[in-house]
Motif scaffolding. Sequence first.
Motif, PDB file in Angstrom:
ATOM      1  N   VAL A  79     -38.369 -42.744  -1.026  1.00 17.06           N
ATOM      2  CA  VAL A  79     -37.484 -41.670  -1.479  1.00 17.06           C
ATOM      3  C   VAL A  79     -37.829 -40.355  -0.785  1.00 17.06           C
ATOM      4  CG1 VAL A  79     -36.828 -40.258  -3.470  1.00 17.06           C
ATOM      5  CG2 VAL A  79     -36.964 -42.746  -3.698  1.00 17.06           C
TER       6      VAL A  79
ATOM      7  N   ASP B 216     -35.208 -38.452   1.674  1.00 15.51           N
ATOM      8  CA  ASP B 216     -34.804 -37.075   1.388  1.00 15.51           C
ATOM      9  C   ASP B 216     -35.107 -36.168   2.574  1.00 15.51           C
ATOM     10  OD1 ASP B 216     -33.984 -34.824  -0.369  1.00 15.51           O
ATOM     11  OD2 ASP B 216     -36.103 -34.292  -0.210  1.00 15.51           O
TER      12      ASP B 216
ATOM     13  N   HIS C 234     -28.143 -36.688  -5.449  1.00 10.85           N
ATOM     14  CA  HIS C 234     -28.585 -37.619  -4.422  1.00 10.85           C
ATOM     15  C   HIS C 234     -29.975 -38.155  -4.735  1.00 10.85           C
ATOM     16  CE1 HIS C 234     -29.597 -38.590  -0.058  1.00 10.85           C
ATOM     17  NE2 HIS C 234     -28.595 -39.374  -0.386  1.00 10.85           N
TER      18      HIS C 234
ATOM     19  N   MET D 162     -29.787 -40.736  -7.434  1.00 10.11           N
ATOM     20  CA  MET D 162     -29.365 -42.056  -6.974  1.00 10.11           C
ATOM     21  C   MET D 162     -30.478 -42.756  -6.197  1.00 10.11           C
ATOM     22  SD  MET D 162     -27.078 -44.407  -7.015  1.00 10.11           S
ATOM     23  CE  MET D 162     -25.519 -43.649  -7.510  1.00 10.11           C
ATOM     24  N   LEU D 163     -31.178 -42.014  -5.354  1.00  5.98           N
ATOM     25  CA  LEU D 163     -32.295 -42.610  -4.616  1.00  5.98           C
ATOM     26  C   LEU D 163     -33.357 -43.140  -5.573  1.00  5.98           C
ATOM     27  CD1 LEU D 163     -32.825 -40.069  -1.674  1.00  5.98           C
ATOM     28  CD2 LEU D 163     -31.839 -42.366  -1.525  1.00  5.98           C
TER      29      LEU D 163
ATOM     30  N   ILE E 207     -32.085 -46.358  -7.284  1.00 11.54           N
ATOM     31  CA  ILE E 207     -32.153 -47.523  -6.398  1.00 11.54           C
ATOM     32  C   ILE E 207     -33.593 -47.984  -6.236  1.00 11.54           C
ATOM     33  CG2 ILE E 207     -31.736 -48.330  -4.042  1.00 11.54           C
ATOM     34  CD1 ILE E 207     -29.349 -46.338  -3.953  1.00 11.54           C
TER      35      ILE E 207
ATOM     36  N   SER F  17     -24.450 -41.158   3.298  1.00  7.40           N
ATOM     37  CA  SER F  17     -25.647 -40.476   2.813  1.00  7.40           C
ATOM     38  C   SER F  17     -26.854 -41.406   2.865  1.00  7.40           C
ATOM     39  CB  SER F  17     -25.451 -39.994   1.374  1.00  7.40           C
ATOM     40  OG  SER F  17     -25.452 -41.104   0.480  1.00  7.40           O
TER      41      SER F  17
ATOM     42  N   SER G 125     -28.430 -42.352   0.345  1.00 11.50           N
ATOM     43  CA  SER G 125     -28.241 -43.315  -0.741  1.00 11.50           C
ATOM     44  C   SER G 125     -27.480 -44.544  -0.270  1.00 11.50           C
ATOM     45  CB  SER G 125     -27.497 -42.666  -1.910  1.00 11.50           C
ATOM     46  OG  SER G 125     -28.296 -41.694  -2.545  1.00 11.50           O
ATOM     47  N   ASP G 126     -26.502 -44.346   0.598  1.00 12.66           N
ATOM     48  CA  ASP G 126     -25.762 -45.483   1.151  1.00 12.66           C
ATOM     49  C   ASP G 126     -26.681 -46.369   1.979  1.00 12.66           C
ATOM     50  OD1 ASP G 126     -22.873 -44.961   0.372  1.00 12.66           O
ATOM     51  OD2 ASP G 126     -23.359 -43.065   1.367  1.00 12.66           O
TER      52      ASP G 126
END
Length: 200
Positions: A67, A71, A91, A94-95, A98, A147, A149-150
């Motif tokens: 993460v 970032d 963001h 979400m990271l 996941i 992003s 996250s994707d």
Amino acid sequence: MDFYYSPTACSQAAHILLHETGLSFRPHKVDIYQGKLEDGSGYTVVNPNGYVPALVFDDGMLLTENVALLDWIAMQGDGLVPDGAFGRTRHLQMLAFISTELQKPFVRLFFAEGEEDKAFLAAALTRRFDWIATRIEGTYLFGDHFSASDAFLYVMLRWAAMCGHTVPAALQRLAGRIETRPAVRKVLAGEAVEPLGMAA
């Protein structure tokens, strides 16, 4: 800077982002099971914790934890973090989700021996993938801009396919769109892994 990764591991997300940003880096493949680099040297000399990804900057500073890398790399690029007052916070949320709610259960699933444990973890992953499928805001998770996250979610979708775990159709389509990106194709080729080939 030096980037340490293992093919198909969670480091693949950072690998993708590094190519998305165009940052200059020296890639080093790690055998995380043997704890060795390609030249045979021990990886724990680089990262005492022994896992990937890791970045070593030219001044010698070591950055670990997926993460944190995602970032930092995203902040070096253009448009890899959602816009708005809470864009980066959402963001990071979400990271973190996941990382803790998908990656960790998958790691447990890979090594689970009992059928009861496998069923419990598979059910938890299903609920979490279902939730993420409701969060897609456009072409990608946060709208029309790719992003970090994707990138991270894409790796988890690869892990799902590897385990034979079915994910919602919306996530299958998202994976297909992500695979059309040149940076993703470059990383897959570099790590010698096949695309998922899901419908975009």
